[in-house]
Write a protein that holds these residues in place. Structure first.
Motif, short mmCIF file in Angstrom:
data_model
loop_
_atom_site.label_atom_id
_atom_site.label_comp_id
_atom_site.label_asym_id
_atom_site.label_seq_id
_atom_site.Cartn_x
_atom_site.Cartn_y
_atom_site.Cartn_z
N GLY A 1 5.87 -3.44 3.21
CA GLY A 1 7.15 -3.83 3.81
C GLY A 1 7.98 -2.64 4.28
O GLY A 1 9.03 -2.84 4.87
N SER A 2 7.55 -1.42 4.00
CA SER A 2 8.31 -0.24 4.44
C SER A 2 7.72 0.31 5.74
O SER A 2 6.58 0.81 5.76
N LYS A 3 8.53 0.25 6.80
CA LYS A 3 8.09 0.73 8.12
C LYS A 3 7.78 2.22 8.06
O LYS A 3 6.78 2.69 8.62
N GLN A 4 8.62 2.94 7.35
CA GLN A 4 8.48 4.39 7.24
C GLN A 4 7.16 4.78 6.56
O GLN A 4 6.45 5.68 7.03
N LEU A 5 6.86 4.08 5.45
CA LEU A 5 5.63 4.41 4.72
C LEU A 5 4.39 4.06 5.53
O LEU A 5 3.39 4.78 5.51
N ILE A 6 4.45 2.95 6.26
CA ILE A 6 3.30 2.54 7.09
C ILE A 6 3.09 3.55 8.22
O ILE A 6 1.97 3.96 8.50
N LYS A 7 4.17 4.00 8.80
CA LYS A 7 4.07 5.01 9.87
C LYS A 7 3.41 6.27 9.31
O LYS A 7 2.53 6.86 9.94
N TYR A 8 3.84 6.65 8.11
CA TYR A 8 3.28 7.83 7.44
C TYR A 8 1.77 7.65 7.22
O TYR A 8 0.97 8.55 7.51
N ALA A 9 1.38 6.47 6.73
CA ALA A 9 -0.04 6.18 6.47
C ALA A 9 -0.84 6.23 7.78
O ALA A 9 -1.94 6.80 7.82
N GLN A 10 -0.28 5.66 8.84
CA GLN A 10 -0.98 5.65 10.14
C GLN A 10 -1.14 7.08 10.67
O GLN A 10 -2.22 7.44 11.15
N ASN A 11 -0.10 7.88 10.55
CA ASN A 11 -0.17 9.26 11.04
C ASN A 11 -1.20 10.08 10.25
O ASN A 11 -1.96 10.85 10.81
N ARG A 12 -1.20 9.86 8.93
CA ARG A 12 -2.14 10.62 8.08
C ARG A 12 -3.59 10.25 8.41
O ARG A 12 -4.46 11.11 8.49
N THR A 13 -3.82 8.95 8.63
CA THR A 13 -5.17 8.47 8.95
C THR A 13 -5.64 9.10 10.26
O THR A 13 -6.79 9.52 10.38
N LYS A 14 -4.71 9.16 11.22
CA LYS A 14 -5.04 9.74 12.52
C LYS A 14 -5.34 11.24 12.37
O LYS A 14 -6.35 11.73 12.87
N CYS B 1 0.81 -1.24 0.00
CA CYS B 1 0.00 0.00 0.00
C CYS B 1 0.83 1.28 0.00
O CYS B 1 0.30 2.37 -0.17
N GLY B 2 2.15 1.17 0.25
CA GLY B 2 3.01 2.36 0.29
C GLY B 2 2.55 3.34 1.35
O GLY B 2 2.33 2.97 2.50
N SER B 3 2.34 4.60 0.96
CA SER B 3 1.96 5.65 1.90
C SER B 3 0.47 5.62 2.24
O SER B 3 -0.01 6.51 2.96
N GLY B 4 -0.27 4.66 1.72
CA GLY B 4 -1.69 4.52 2.05
C GLY B 4 -2.59 5.43 1.24
O GLY B 4 -3.80 5.52 1.49
N ASP B 5 -2.03 6.09 0.25
CA ASP B 5 -2.77 7.10 -0.50
C ASP B 5 -4.06 6.55 -1.11
O ASP B 5 -5.12 7.20 -1.02
N PHE B 6 -3.98 5.36 -1.69
CA PHE B 6 -5.18 4.81 -2.34
C PHE B 6 -6.32 4.59 -1.34
O PHE B 6 -7.45 5.05 -1.55
N LEU B 7 -6.01 3.94 -0.21
CA LEU B 7 -7.07 3.66 0.77
C LEU B 7 -7.60 4.95 1.39
O LEU B 7 -8.81 5.08 1.64
N ILE B 8 -6.71 5.90 1.61
CA ILE B 8 -7.15 7.18 2.20
C ILE B 8 -8.12 7.89 1.25
O ILE B 8 -9.15 8.40 1.66
N ARG B 9 -7.80 7.85 -0.04
CA ARG B 9 -8.71 8.47 -1.02
C ARG B 9 -10.03 7.70 -1.14
O ARG B 9 -11.07 8.28 -1.41
N ALA B 10 -9.96 6.38 -0.92
CA ALA B 10 -11.14 5.53 -1.13
C ALA B 10 -11.98 5.39 0.14
O ALA B 10 -13.09 4.86 0.09
N HIS B 11 -11.50 5.88 1.28
CA HIS B 11 -12.08 5.48 2.58
C HIS B 11 -13.57 5.77 2.73
O HIS B 11 -14.29 5.01 3.35
#
Ligand SMILES: C[S@@+](CC[C@H](N)C(=O)[O-])C[C@H]1O[C@@H](n2cnc3c(N)ncnc32)[C@H](O)[C@@H]1O
Length: 173
Positions: A37-50, A16-26
């Motif tokens: 597999g990227s810890k950094q990108l998942i952290k970014y996605a979690q922070n953005r969602t929050k 999912c990378g930075s989560g952009d697709f799911l965030i746009r689709a939510h």
């Protein structure tokens, strides 16, 4: 890809990378689960969602390997620009196995170039990436359609995107 999703879908986004697709689709879907597999990108996605107060999405840092099996079942699995990055044997295993936990797949992936200019642009885009070897293997094996054939999946639709080298494949099994 968002337009293709059925309203109320329960979606797993692979790589999912930075989560952009799911965030746009939510707002269209019931729930979304992104794995990368990227810890950094998942952290970014979690922070953005929050920050955006989105409550129907979760993200997990995890390498998807041949034993990857999510705990839940989903109506759709999505993947954008993932399959050319992976070793092709793993790509086949992940694609095949996804049919055990979802009903439909929506995949955005590189399609065969239609002319020399597209071929050159794709090569330039991929040549200096760390996964170039996998990309070459992906091309040699017939691009996304080669993978789909190997997994004996059914292509319901192939849609064009703004980029002629990227297509959206809707698959069922
Ligand atoms: C080209 S990026 C695409 C990201 C995102 N889907 C998008 O469209 O913006 C490929 C992503 O796949 C992830 N990835 C590659 N191999 C993976 C694996 N085995 N398991 C999980 N994620 C993986 C990378 O960390 C990267 O975020």
């Amino acid at each position: 890809m968002i337009n293709i999703l059925d309203p109320g879908a329960r979606v797993i986004d692979l790589g999912c990378g930075s989560g952009d697709f799911l965030i746009r689709a939510h707002s269209k879907i019931e729930s979304g689960f992104g794995v990368d597999g990227s810890k950094q990108l998942i952290k970014y996605a979690q922070n953005r969602t929050k920050d955006l107060n989105i409550t129907n999405l979760t993200f997990e840092h995890r390498m998807i390997d041949q034993d990857f099996k999510p705990k839940a079942h989903f109506t759709h699995a999505t993947a954008c620009l993932l399959f050319h990055v992976l070793p092709q044997e793993l790509a086949v295993q992940i694609l095949k196995f996804s049919t055990t936990y979802c009903a439909r797949l929506i995949i955005c992936a590189f399609a065969p170039p239609e002319n020399k200019k597209q071929q050159l642009l794709m090569w330039l885009d991929q040549r200096f990436t760390s996964h170039y070897r996998h990309y070459r293997e992906y091309c040699q094996n017939g691009y996304m359609e080669g993978l789909i054939k190997k997994c004996q999946l059914h292509i319901d639709d192939i849609a064009d995107t703004f980029d002629p080298t990227l297509k959206i494949y809707t698959l069922s099994h």
